[in-house]
Design an enzyme around this catalytic site. Structure first.
Site, PDB file in Angstrom:
ATOM      1  N   LYS A 151       1.286  -8.438  -1.565  1.00 24.60           N
ATOM      2  CA  LYS A 151       2.481  -8.625  -1.068  1.00 24.60           C
ATOM      3  C   LYS A 151       3.449  -7.640  -1.983  1.00 24.60           C
ATOM      4  CE  LYS A 151       4.560 -10.897   1.948  1.00 24.60           C
ATOM      5  NZ  LYS A 151       3.816 -11.522   3.223  1.00 24.60           N
TER       6      LYS A 151
HETATM    7  N1  GLU Z   1       4.196  -9.946   6.239  1.00 23.74           N
HETATM    8  C1  GLU Z   1       3.396 -10.766   7.235  1.00 23.74           C
HETATM    9  C2  GLU Z   1       2.554 -11.938   6.649  1.00 23.74           C
HETATM   10  O1  GLU Z   1       2.932 -12.481   5.750  1.00 23.74           O
HETATM   11  C3  GLU Z   1       2.255  -9.451   7.703  1.00 23.74           C
HETATM   12  C4  GLU Z   1       1.319  -8.758   6.598  1.00 23.74           C
HETATM   13  C5  GLU Z   1       0.603  -7.758   7.485  1.00 23.74           C
HETATM   14  O2  GLU Z   1       0.801  -7.672   8.748  1.00 23.74           O
HETATM   15  O3  GLU Z   1      -0.056  -7.138   6.883  1.00 23.74           O
HETATM   16  O4  GLU Z   1       1.532 -12.054   7.269  1.00 23.74           O
END
Ligand code: GLU
Length: 419
Positions: free
Chosen positions: A107
């Site tokens: 993240k």
């Molecule tokens: N931010 C989204 C999540 O928390 C998507 C992450 C992604 O598509 O890689 O799952």
């Protein structure tokens, strides 16, 4: 104490320990599974429109490198700090493992109040953040995606910045891009659609008729709005919706397509109606069949969990429910069917995975194909979770996380320790 310590990271650690206790994981292995492999902090200077320089702090946490490249969104919000980003990265790992994607969790984020940036400043910040991350990311190292405060446009800037440094277009460096810049059909809708699809599966289990059911949605960004639309299209009345500007309530059911058009044009639900306004603090405790928290972490604490009046709790946000609230939900498990976040919102990363695969192959799929495969993966994970609940007599969250943690543990143990 670690560099990550804080309310959100502590919550991810507490949740992990519940699972580790259940699985009987010894202490020395726990640290190896929980602690992030890498954390990068960068400072991102940009020129403001008035000619001064402003510096923003940015982060990327890559939780585990065991499963393949790392994968996860990038959040632009004032609340962002290294502990929050680390917790979100950890949750991505369990999520990807649960649904069977070849990724570890990551993240990223920038601590920024977007209401104070002009569109040009936002572009500069997006490009600078990606530029600072270039040594640490790559299509087979770490693949970014949207999260709170970022969107397809920001992903296009990320992709363009990375590509300019490579001297060629590298679409597979991020997912969640616009369709005409290497994105996939169905990614924008994927998370919300997945939430609605799983809620529908649960309504079938509980014999709830969608035509007679009601839904309440907290958060009307990309995830909340498409979850609301999906439920609305299934025949549910969406009786209340909130976002950071306020809340709307209509017992006859809100006109979700009209509200989405309004929110796209104006950036929020503010100004849609004056008659339908009510106190957003009450949104989570509204009586309804399906409650969808689709905003931020830790909104359902112990006392709120006692007051919930829903039959299905579909966690579209990451980490909306605290471990204290989990204890309450466990006691109320016959009244409230929990769809835990790592399953409920996994449609987003599932379709991100499809986007990455399509970019690598330069072979693009029809939207029906994307949706069919998304639902197939969600259904499989849903049934795996239910089977585990039954086999071990545990909560839905414990079951979903146990499946994810177990896969990561098996991968770590079979690969062994280097050198
Ligand atoms: N931010 C989204 C999540 O928390 C998507 C992450 C992604 O598509 O890689 O799952």
């Amino acid at each position: 104490m670690t560099v990550y310590s804080g309310p959100v990271f502590d919550m991810a650690a507490k949740q992990f320990n519940v699972i580790a206790d259940h699985l009987g994981i010894p202490g020395d292995e726990r640290e190896r599974l929980l602690m992030p492999k890498r954390a990068i902090t960068v400072s991102c200077p940009i020129h403001r429109d008035d000619g001064t320089i402003a510096v923003f702090e940015g982060y990327r946490v890559q939780h585990l490198l065991t499963m393949g490249p790392t994968k996860g969104g990038t959040r632009f919000a004032p609340s962002v700090d290294i502990g929050e980003v680390a917790a979100l990265a950890i949750w991505m790992s369990w999520k990807c493992a649960l649904v069977g994607l070849p990724y570890g969790g990551a993240k990223g984020g920038v601590t920024v109040d977007l209401s104070k940036l002009s569109p040009r400043e936002l572009e500069s910040l997006s490009r600078r953040y990606m530029q600072e991350m270039i040594p640490f990311v790559g299509p087979h190292t770490d693949v970014m995606a949207p999260d709170m405060g970022t969107n397809e446009q920001v992903m296009a800037w990320f992709m363009d910045t990375y590509s300019m440094y490579q001297g060629q277009t590298v679409t597979e460096i991020v997912t969640g891009k616009p369709v005409f810049s290497g994105g996939t059909l169905g990614r924008r809708e994927a998370t919300g659609r997945g939430v609605a699809h799983l809620a529908r599966r649960v309504m079938d289990v509980l014999s709830i008729d969608p035509g007679k059911a009601t839904a309440v949605i907290q958060g009307f960004g990309n995830v909340g709005s498409y979850a609301a639309l999906g439920l609305h299209q299934m025949g549910l009345k969406v009786i209340a919706v909130s976002d950071h500007t306020g809340a709307l309530h209509d017992p006859r059911g809100l006109d979700i397509p009209a509200l989405m058009t309004h929110a796209t044009k104006h950036g929020s639900i503010a100004g849609f109606s004056t008659e339908l306004q009510f106190d957003p603090k009450q949104i989570l405790t509204f009586a309804c069949d399906v409650l969808v928290p689709a905003a931020i972490e830790r909104v359902i604490d112990g006392p709120t969990a006692e007051k919930l009046k829903c039959r299905v709790l579909a966690e579209a946000a990451n980490g909306p429910t605290t471990p204290e609230a989990d204890l309450v939900l466990e006691r109320r498990r016959d009244e409230i069917f929990l769809i835990p976040d790592i399953l409920c919102n996994s449609g987003g990363v599932v379709v991100s995975y499809f986007e990455w695969v399509q970019d690598l192959q330069q072979l693009f799929w029809e939207e029906e194909e994307v949706m069919r495969r998304e639902y197939q993966i969600l259904d499989r994970a849903f049934h795996t979770m239910l089977a585990r609940v039954k086999a071990d007599n545990i909560s839905h969250r414990t079951a979903a996380m146990a499946v994810g943690v177990e896969k990561v543990r098996a991968a770590k143990n079979t690969r062994g320790l280097f050198p």
